[in-house]
Scaffold this active site. Structure first.
Site, PDB file in Angstrom:
ATOM      1  N   SER A 676       0.837  -1.198   0.000  1.00 14.74           N
ATOM      2  CA  SER A 676       0.000   0.000   0.000  1.00 14.74           C
ATOM      3  C   SER A 676       0.879   1.258   0.000  1.00 14.74           C
ATOM      4  O   SER A 676       1.630   1.492  -0.934  1.00 14.74           O
ATOM      5  CB  SER A 676      -0.968  -0.046   1.187  1.00 14.74           C
ATOM      6  N   ASP A 749      -8.924  -4.480  -6.270  1.00 14.65           N
ATOM      7  CA  ASP A 749      -8.563  -3.606  -5.151  1.00 14.65           C
ATOM      8  C   ASP A 749      -9.626  -2.516  -4.984  1.00 14.65           C
ATOM      9  O   ASP A 749      -9.912  -1.764  -5.910  1.00 14.65           O
ATOM     10  CB  ASP A 749      -7.201  -2.964  -5.421  1.00 14.65           C
ATOM     11  N   HIS A 783      -7.471  -5.352  -1.743  1.00 13.89           N
ATOM     12  CA  HIS A 783      -6.260  -4.657  -1.303  1.00 13.89           C
ATOM     13  C   HIS A 783      -5.324  -5.601  -0.546  1.00 13.89           C
ATOM     14  O   HIS A 783      -4.109  -5.512  -0.667  1.00 13.89           O
ATOM     15  CB  HIS A 783      -6.652  -3.462  -0.433  1.00 13.89           C
TER      16      HIS A 783
END
Length: 818
Positions: A676, A749, A783
């Protein structure tokens, strides 16, 4: 010729990925990492726990191994920021438990729960207020079922005739304070078939804005058209059903898109929050119009607390909020009093006002004006109820990191609000702790106080330069005096889970050490006696000998840094060669250098070798510096991101040197990795230094022009500072990313800002510029990656990349040159 053939054989043997990146798009089957790495993935997970309100029982919830990719491939609708499985009317990517057992908190004896469904998929576990019963949902292939259980006979039973609607926010189950019944959000009977899209559109989808400001962060899975609106209304509409202990069913009130429901502490009323039209195509469901009503026990509307319109004009910024009543709840220690907050600055942190928020309360039925109980200079951050004469209200302000806690007397607000404490919430070393709470007779959470009514109990992490040492304190809210009652001691890391009495004589702790996994204990402070409540096994006993230590060092400007150093079992720097190094990190912003240099770990925490971070690489001959601190500091008028890149490079250089100076790491064979915002960091470091041979970047965002109204902790927009956004975009610096980078991203995501396109576009830039890069898009993954196949393949890709470009870097370069 002979030498060239030798190099080619080395490359074929050690670097199977070295040629894959030359061939463009591939259809690659899922790959497996080495057996010892796969064993880490498949290790039995430690059960989750849930304590009864009376603290007499604990439920252990067995956690499953990773699901197969087929589970993630089930039908999915993405509506207004929410993802659901239309076949079940439940969430599409939930984590469920697969078994239950009850533990007697006095003896530590464990009892299996009988009557569970076949192939349990348990969520939403909820206790009755008296701790004698519990309920949960069980997800099948076709629906979500409601089940209830009894502590006394340790059995569970299915509630027939009700299909739970588990699509929306929060839990679908809410117990009545009497513990004799519960309320559940259910799929309405006779709902009919879902809407079907017309293949022939009636016209274009049109959005219009005329003269109003409606900024928004970059959300995903928004509604796209009128068919999406119809689907949202169909799947999220619920009917509240009352279920008693005999499993008799009764409909309560009208059906609607019910966001939440909660009975009043005295059980006479039900607070119900509805989502209404008009919907939006630019903001998620939590910004849709909200109507909050108070019902009687027959479902008749007694009061309408608020009707909030569509909140699509909320200013940006971390102290921005909605207008009108918000945070609408019951007062936990009163029979039926409604509490809410209203912004006095139109929710806009840029406005200069003396009072930003006012907290109100109003008993049912509403007569006269509501009573303001607190006026706050900063933004409301929560309230903790105690009794008639005590409650604590918290306020915070992001720019200054200021936090205040006020004491108020709810029975006599004319006493005014008294400041209990004020602090910088970034300052971990001086954190006084968080008040301990208990469940009252209504089933609601209130402060634990002694017989005086004004001594509360605080628990905290006890951060210090030596690491965290959790504590339990008694705190007098009148005088401000503090007494230390207990603190964790080496060689264990232990913290208080809950208190069992109002004198803090008995309490439950969670204890672990470097080699012993976390377990729960019952402690008696007066006698010193303790009882083990659980005895969980080490998930990877063959990795007990992995060396772990907390490493502290400084970066060039003197700010202290730290990280967790892991070394392969049996490694001896005196006799063994230096190791390739993996540094794994996540940048964090601070407003002061002092706060940035504070530690937030403990040298005594369990050495859990996880597959998700980099720890597993110790099994493959790497030194690992995990959780390497990457502070980004902006003091005074400077914002942290003004020198983001320079500070990243400074942090990275210090991390490599710290392990290299110990004689352990080979500084010429170091890699950087992150997930991330950590992936964003990786691309920046590779593009602005040659410190690392290669990088692993998972689920990152690399082009900040795609997040124009702010990102992470940045509040400025791209129009406020265009140069900043360009500088903060690795995409625009792709021509300087000279060392190999592995990009991994979930195809689905849904995290704000980290669109899959972010990785795709960076890869295309690197490909066009002649860089060394590999892009791996994981089917059906969001994610974070959940499917076993995806995780195994992620590990294989990571190891192959690191072995190719880091561990055997010299051989790889030599072979390529030949």
């Amino acid at each position: 010729m002979k030498h060239a053939l030798h190099c080619l054989l080395i490359t074929l043997l050690f670097f199977p990925a070295a040629f894959a990146q030359q061939s463009g798009v591939q259809d690659l089957e899922y790959q497996m990492p080495p057996e010892e790495v796969a064993a880490i993935v498949d290790a039995r997970a430690t059960p989750a726990v849930s304590l009864s309100p009376t603290r007499e029982w604990m439920i252990l919830m067995d956690r499953p191994s990773l699901p197969g990719i087929i589970e993630l491939a089930q039908p999915e609708l993405r509506l207004a920021g929410l993802r659901i499985n239309p076949a079940t009317n439940g969430p599409s990517r939930s984590v469920a438990s697969v078994g239950l057992s009850l533990v007697d908190m006095e003896t530590g004896e464990s009892h299996p729960v009988s009557g569970l469904p076949d192939n349990p998929s348990i969520r939403n576990l909820s206790w009755s207020a008296d701790g004698r019963y519990f309920a949960f949902t069980h997800t099948t292939l076709e629906d979500v079922e409601l089940w209830t259980g009894s502590v006394s006979d340790r059995t569970v039973n299915k509630v027939r005739g009700v299909q739970v609607n588990d699509t929306y926010y929060g839990s679908s189950i809410s117990w009545h304070p009497s513990s004799d019944k519960l309320f559940v959000r259910a799929v309405p009977e006779g709902q009919g078939e879902p809407p079907v899209a017309d293949l022939r559109p009636a016209g274009p989808v049109v959005q219009e804005n005329i003269g109003r400001s409606a900024p928004a962060r970059t959300y995903q899975d928004m509604l796209q058209n009128s068919h999406d609106e119809a689907l949202f209304e169909y799947y999220f509409t619920s009917q509240i059903i009352e279920v008693n202990r005999s499993h008799d069913l009764r409909e309560i009130g009208e059906a609607g898109i019910i966001r939440s429901m909660s009975p009043s502490p005295n059980g006479e009323f039900l607070m119900v929050a509805f989502t209404d039209r008009p919907f939006s195509y630019t903001v998620p469901a939590f910004r849709f119009p909200l109507r909050t009503e108070i019902w009687d026990q027959e479902g008749r509307v007694v009061e309408t607390v608020a009707e909030i319109p569509l909140q699509d004009e909320v200013p940006i910024g971390f102290n921005a909020t909605t207008t009108g009543p918000r945070s609408i709840t019951w007062r936990n220690d009163e029979p039926a009093t409604v509490v809410w907050v209203e912004a006095q600055d139109e929710g806009d942190p840029r406005q200069q006002v003396d009072t930003r928020d006012i907290v109100y309360m109003h008993p049912i039925p509403f007569t006269g004006a509501p009573t303001p109980i607190a006026r706050l200079e900063n933004r409301y951050a929560g309230i903790m109820w105690g009794h008639d004469n005590l409650s604590l209200v918290m306020e915070r302000w992001f720019e200054t990191r200021n936090e205040r806690v006020w004491r108020i007397n709810p029975s006599n607000v004319r006493d005014g609000q008294k400041l209990v404490r004020e602090r910088n919430y970034e300052d971990r070393y001086n954190d006084p702790g968080t008040p301990e709470m208990r469940t009252n007779e209504f089933g609601y959470s209130v402060l634990v106080t002694d017989e005086s009514g004004f001594n509360i109990y605080l628990t905290g992490m006890g951060a210090s330069p030596e690491g965290n040492r959790p504590f339990l304190d008694r705190f007098d809210v009148i005088s401000g005096e503090t007494e230390r009652l207990w603190q964790s001691e080496s060689p264990n890391y232990e913290f208080v889970v809950t208190l069992l009495d109002d004198q803090a004589e008995q309490f439950i702790t969670r204890r672990e050490s470097v080699t012993v996994p976390p377990n729960f204990f019952l402690k008696n402070r007066s006698t010193g006696r303790e009882t083990a409540l659980t005895d969980f096994d080490h998930p990877n006993p063959n990795l007990k000998d992995v060396h772990r230590e907390t490493l502290t060092y400084e970066r060039a400007d003197g700010i202290p840094l730290s990280g967790t150093l892991l070394l392969p079992p049996g490694y001896d720097k005196e006799t063994d060669e230096r190791l390739p190094l993996m540094v794994w990190a996540y940048p964090r912003e601070f407003r002061s250098a002092d706060a940035a240099g504070q530690r937030s770990d403990s040298p005594y925490q369990f050495n859990n070798i996880s597959y998700w971070g980099p720890q597993w690489l110790v099994t493959q001959g790497y030194a690992v510096l995990d959780s390497a601190t990457m502070p980004i500091v902006g003091e005074g008028d400077k914002e942290p991101n003004d020198t983001f890149i320079e500070q990243l490079v400074m942090n990275s250089e210090a991390a490599i040197n710290a392990v290299a100076d110990m004689g352990i790491a080979d500084p010429d064979r170091a890699a950087i990795g992150g997930h991330s915002y950590g992936a964003f960091m990786v691309a920046h470091i590779l593009g602005n230094s040659d410190l690392f041979k290669a990088g692993i970047a998972r689920s990152g965002a690399y082009n900040r022009s795609l997040t124009p109204f702010g990102f992470q902790r940045e509040q400025r927009t791209i129009w406020d500072d265009t140069d900043l956004y360009i500088t903060m975009s690795p995409f625009f610096n792709a021509h300087n990313i000279n060392n190999p980078i592995l990009l991994i991203h979930g195809e689905a995501d849904n995290n704000s800002g980290t669109f899959p396109m972010q990785s795709e576009r960076l890869y295309q830039a690197l490909q066009g510029l002649g860089g060394t890069a590999r892009l791996v898009m994981l089917p059906h993954e969001s994610h974070g990656y959940r499917a076993r196949e995806s995780v195994m393949h992620m590990l294989w890709e990571t190891l192959t990349w690191l072995d190719t470009y880091v561990k055997h870097a010299d051989a790889s370069v030599s072979a390529t040159q030949q």
